[in-house]
Design a protein around this motif. Structure first.
Motif, PDB file in Angstrom:
ATOM      1  N   ARG A   1       1.311  74.690 148.706  1.00 20.66           N
ATOM      2  CA  ARG A   1       2.685  74.190 148.734  1.00 20.66           C
ATOM      3  C   ARG A   1       3.303  74.555 150.078  1.00 20.66           C
TER       4      ARG A   1
ATOM      5  N   TRP B   1       3.902  57.919 153.588  1.00 24.06           N
ATOM      6  CA  TRP B   1       4.991  57.921 152.620  1.00 24.06           C
ATOM      7  C   TRP B   1       6.247  58.389 153.351  1.00 24.06           C
TER       8      TRP B   1
ATOM      9  N   ASP C   1       3.875  69.492 147.704  1.00 25.34           N
ATOM     10  CA  ASP C   1       3.119  70.265 146.708  1.00 25.34           C
ATOM     11  C   ASP C   1       1.789  69.564 146.484  1.00 25.34           C
TER      12      ASP C   1
ATOM     13  N   ASP D   1       0.578  69.730 142.613  1.00 28.49           N
ATOM     14  CA  ASP D   1       1.173  68.733 141.724  1.00 28.49           C
ATOM     15  C   ASP D   1       1.136  67.329 142.317  1.00 28.49           C
ATOM     16  N   LYS D   2       0.722  67.227 143.598  1.00 31.06           N
ATOM     17  CA  LYS D   2       0.633  65.928 144.302  1.00 31.06           C
ATOM     18  C   LYS D   2       2.000  65.252 144.389  1.00 31.06           C
ATOM     19  N   THR D   3       3.027  66.025 144.824  1.00 32.10           N
ATOM     20  CA  THR D   3       4.382  65.485 144.924  1.00 32.10           C
ATOM     21  C   THR D   3       4.988  65.779 146.291  1.00 32.10           C
TER      22      THR D   3
ATOM     23  N   ALA E   1       8.978  66.161 147.796  1.00 32.87           N
ATOM     24  CA  ALA E   1      10.387  66.266 147.411  1.00 32.87           C
ATOM     25  C   ALA E   1      11.229  66.591 148.643  1.00 32.87           C
TER      26      ALA E   1
ATOM     27  N   VAL F   1      12.230  64.817 143.308  1.00 35.16           N
ATOM     28  CA  VAL F   1      10.901  64.408 143.758  1.00 35.16           C
ATOM     29  C   VAL F   1      10.961  62.942 144.173  1.00 35.16           C
TER      30      VAL F   1
ATOM     31  N   PHE G   1       8.114  61.233 145.742  1.00 38.43           N
ATOM     32  CA  PHE G   1       6.819  60.593 145.536  1.00 38.43           C
ATOM     33  C   PHE G   1       5.944  61.466 144.638  1.00 38.43           C
ATOM     34  N   ARG G   2       5.234  60.799 143.728  1.00 37.81           N
ATOM     35  CA  ARG G   2       4.271  61.470 142.863  1.00 37.81           C
ATOM     36  C   ARG G   2       2.898  60.814 143.032  1.00 37.81           C
ATOM     37  N   GLY G   3       1.870  61.498 142.556  1.00 42.00           N
ATOM     38  CA  GLY G   3       0.531  60.934 142.601  1.00 42.00           C
ATOM     39  C   GLY G   3      -0.048  60.814 143.999  1.00 42.00           C
ATOM     40  N   LEU G   4       0.289  61.758 144.872  1.00 44.22           N
ATOM     41  CA  LEU G   4      -0.267  61.736 146.222  1.00 44.22           C
ATOM     42  C   LEU G   4      -1.782  61.920 146.164  1.00 44.22           C
TER      43      LEU G   4
END
Length: 282
Positions: A150, A192, A231, A234-236, A238, A248, A250-253
């Motif tokens: 992180r 992103w 992170d 967690d593949k995020t 923020a 947050v 973006f998710r699912g990086l």
């Protein structure tokens, strides 16, 4: 809220992707392992970062001597040799609590070798200056990317935004220059970004909604520090503004090496990026 933590170990000595770091060595350092800490500190204060990283692996005594005090003479001396006077005497690094953190931030600053030909990194080592080139969008990546852990860093514009001003992350495959005035960061599946001009989230050439998700979100103000939190567990991705967690974005990086990055279009504008270390929740 996320705040910078002390981090573990010294910063990487070269560009690339930051992975797991090695801990202290368990073997004996012979007579060196019995030297007083004050003597070791004096010797270490003459060494460069790559040499210090090797020393930290010799034995636990040497490791503790190096990393027990992040404001020791070792880190003060290295900081004075490595960083420009401008970076140390201005408020660029005001949110970094120690000499070691300042050295680490410099290792994670913009890369002079991984940016558009239309920008240059100023002598302070942390600020990007975009030349007044017409019909071009120009970006830059940092020296070191992240594949795990992180991480937090701050970004702020010190000049006009123009029509597009994007902060975010990118892989090594994402372009750092293109024709026209576009949202370069977020224009493909390798980056992103958050456009501070219209508050849109961008990825794969598409708008992924507005951010932050609230009514009448305030516009970015010149000089305002935005904290970015990546992170990789967690593949995020923020963001924070003024120590307010915005959520947050973006998710699912992907499981890839991701670099802090920016893209700009306005001539003579400047953008500063400072790596903070591991964020702490609280």
């Amino acid at each position: 809220m996320a705040a910078p933590g002390p981090g573990a170990g010294a910063a990487s000595g070269g560009a690339g992707c930051s992975g797991g770091g090695a801990g202290a060595g368990s073997g004996s350092a012979g007579i060196g392992g019995r030297l007083p800490s004050r003597v070791l500190e004096l010797v270490f204060s003459y060494l460069e970062l790559s040499e210090l990283r090797s020393c930290a692996l010799v034995c636990k005594h040497w490791y503790r001597c190096l990393h027990g005090d992040e404001n020791s003479e070792v880190w003060r001396s290295l900081c004075a040799r490595s960083l420009a006077e401008e970076a140390l005497r201005t408020d660029i690094l005001c949110n970094l609590p120690s000499y070691k953190a300042k050295v680490r931030a410099f290792q994670h600053a913009f890369s002079t070798n991984d940016c558009s030909r239309n920008v240059y990194i100023k002598k302070n080592g942390f600020t990007l200056h975009r030349n007044p080139i017409a019909q071009s969008t120009d970006g830059a990546r940092t020296k070191i990317g992240f594949s795990e852990g992180r991480h937090a860093w701050e970004v702020w514009w010190e000049g006009p935004l123009g029509t597009v001003a994007v902060i975010g992350i990118a892989t090594k495959r994402a372009p750092m220059q293109c024709q026209g005035y576009v949202a370069l960061l977020g224009s493909d599946d390798q980056s992103w970004g958050w456009n501070l001009v219209d508050n849109n989230l961008l990825h794969n050439g598409e708008v992924n909604g507005s951010f932050p998700q609230c009514n009448n979100a305030p516009k970015y103000q010149i000089g305002e520090r935005i904290r970015v939190i990546l992170d990789m567990e967690d593949k995020t991705l923020a963001f924070e503004r003024g120590y307010e967690f915005l959520g947050v974005a973006f998710r699912g990086l992907p499981k890839a090496c991701l670099y802090p990055a920016v893209s700009a279009v306005y001539g003579n504008t400047e953008v500063t990026l400072v790596y903070l270390g591991k964020p702490l929740d609280g």
